[in-house]
Design an enzyme around this catalytic site. Structure first.
Site, PDB file in Angstrom:
ATOM      1  N   ASP A 277       0.878  -1.162   0.000  1.00  0.00           N
ATOM      2  CA  ASP A 277       0.000   0.000   0.000  1.00  0.00           C
ATOM      3  C   ASP A 277       0.913   1.209   0.000  1.00  0.00           C
ATOM      4  OD1 ASP A 277      -2.779   0.876  -0.088  1.00  0.00           O
ATOM      5  OD2 ASP A 277      -2.247   1.967   1.722  1.00  0.00           O
ATOM      6  N   SER A 278       0.726   2.037  -0.999  1.00  0.00           N
ATOM      7  CA  SER A 278       1.604   3.185  -1.198  1.00  0.00           C
ATOM      8  C   SER A 278       0.787   4.449  -1.331  1.00  0.00           C
ATOM      9  CB  SER A 278       2.448   2.993  -2.465  1.00  0.00           C
ATOM     10  OG  SER A 278       3.224   1.830  -2.376  1.00  0.00           O
TER      11      SER A 278
ATOM     12  N   GLY B 105       0.314   6.474 -11.524  1.00  0.00           N
ATOM     13  CA  GLY B 105      -0.037   7.215 -10.310  1.00  0.00           C
ATOM     14  C   GLY B 105       0.423   8.656 -10.377  1.00  0.00           C
TER      15      GLY B 105
ATOM     16  N   LYS C 136      14.275   4.170 -11.559  1.00  0.00           N
ATOM     17  CA  LYS C 136      13.239   4.241 -10.530  1.00  0.00           C
ATOM     18  C   LYS C 136      13.340   3.075  -9.556  1.00  0.00           C
ATOM     19  CE  LYS C 136       8.235   4.506  -9.860  1.00  0.00           C
ATOM     20  NZ  LYS C 136       6.897   4.436 -10.499  1.00  0.00           N
TER      21      LYS C 136
ATOM     22  N   ARG D 158       9.066   1.827  -3.136  1.00  0.00           N
ATOM     23  CA  ARG D 158       8.836   0.382  -3.226  1.00  0.00           C
ATOM     24  C   ARG D 158      10.161  -0.369  -3.229  1.00  0.00           C
ATOM     25  NH1 ARG D 158       5.028   2.247  -6.902  1.00  0.00           N
ATOM     26  NH2 ARG D 158       2.906   2.075  -6.094  1.00  0.00           N
TER      27      ARG D 158
END
Length: 202
Positions: free
Chosen positions: A72-73, A156, A178, A184
């Site tokens: 969950d971000s 996102g 990234k 993450r």
């Protein structure tokens, strides 16, 4: 081959996780919810990263009978007192698109000065096996919010999240860039020893 199920139906997120897991030397068949039919719907999201990650991973492990990994971000804007936080994916409504969420965020920040546009991405990972055993790990990445989207990659809030050390938004970075520094990636790096132990008994 051992199987690991990613508790997500987001193709972009699944691609990122597969790349990061491969880089970390995880030799397993990595599936997502897109690879299963008839498993039902994951639980509705709540108000905290931890509860969301745990409930998604627990549900996925039970539904697929495989080791499951859920994240969950969210993006936390200091000038908005940490909002949207755990509500990031539904900031503009339950059916909001990425563009809808970005548009709302930029509107909320319209009159915020440059020096106050600091923010961070936060990720909580939950790894759950079929017995319900769970381990949690967390990672963050600091940046600032731009006034308009820049870059065509990622998903996102990536197009408005500017990472100063590289002088790019997340949406301008290659996946390799990234996946070395994202929230993450940092959470997954912390989780790898637990994941290897469960997969291989290492």
């Amino acid at each position: 081959m051992r199987r690991l199920v990613l508790a997500t139906a987001n193709a972009g997120k699944a691609l990122e996780f597969r790349s990061m897991l491969s880089r970390e030397g995880i030799d397993a068949e990595v599936l997502s919810l897109l690879d299963f039919s008839g498993v039902g719907e994951p639980p509705p999201e709540g108000s905290s990263y931890v509860s969301n990650a745990v409930s998604k991973a627990t549900w996925a492990a039970s539904a697929t009978r495989h080791l499951a990994l859920a994240d969950d971000s969210g993006i936390e804007v200091d000038a908005l007192r940490g909002a949207p936080g755990p509500f990031s994916s539904r900031y503009a409504g339950d059916e909001a698109t990425d563009s809808d969420n970005i548009a709302k965020l930029l509107k909320e920040m319209e009159h915020i000065a440059e020096e106050r546009r600091t923010a961070r991405f936060r990720c909580v990972l939950a790894l759950v096996d079929v017995s319900g055993w769970c381990v949690l790990r967390e990672g963050t990445c600091e940046g600032t919010i731009l006034r308009k989207p820049v870059g065509a990659g990622g998903f996102g809030y990536d197009p408005v999240f500017y990472y100063g050390p590289l002088g790019k938004t997340f949406a301008e970075m290659s996946m390799e860039e990234k996946n070395l520094l994202s929230h993450r990636a940092r959470a997954l790096e912390a989780l790898v020893p637990d994941l290897k132990s469960l997969l291989y008994g290492a």
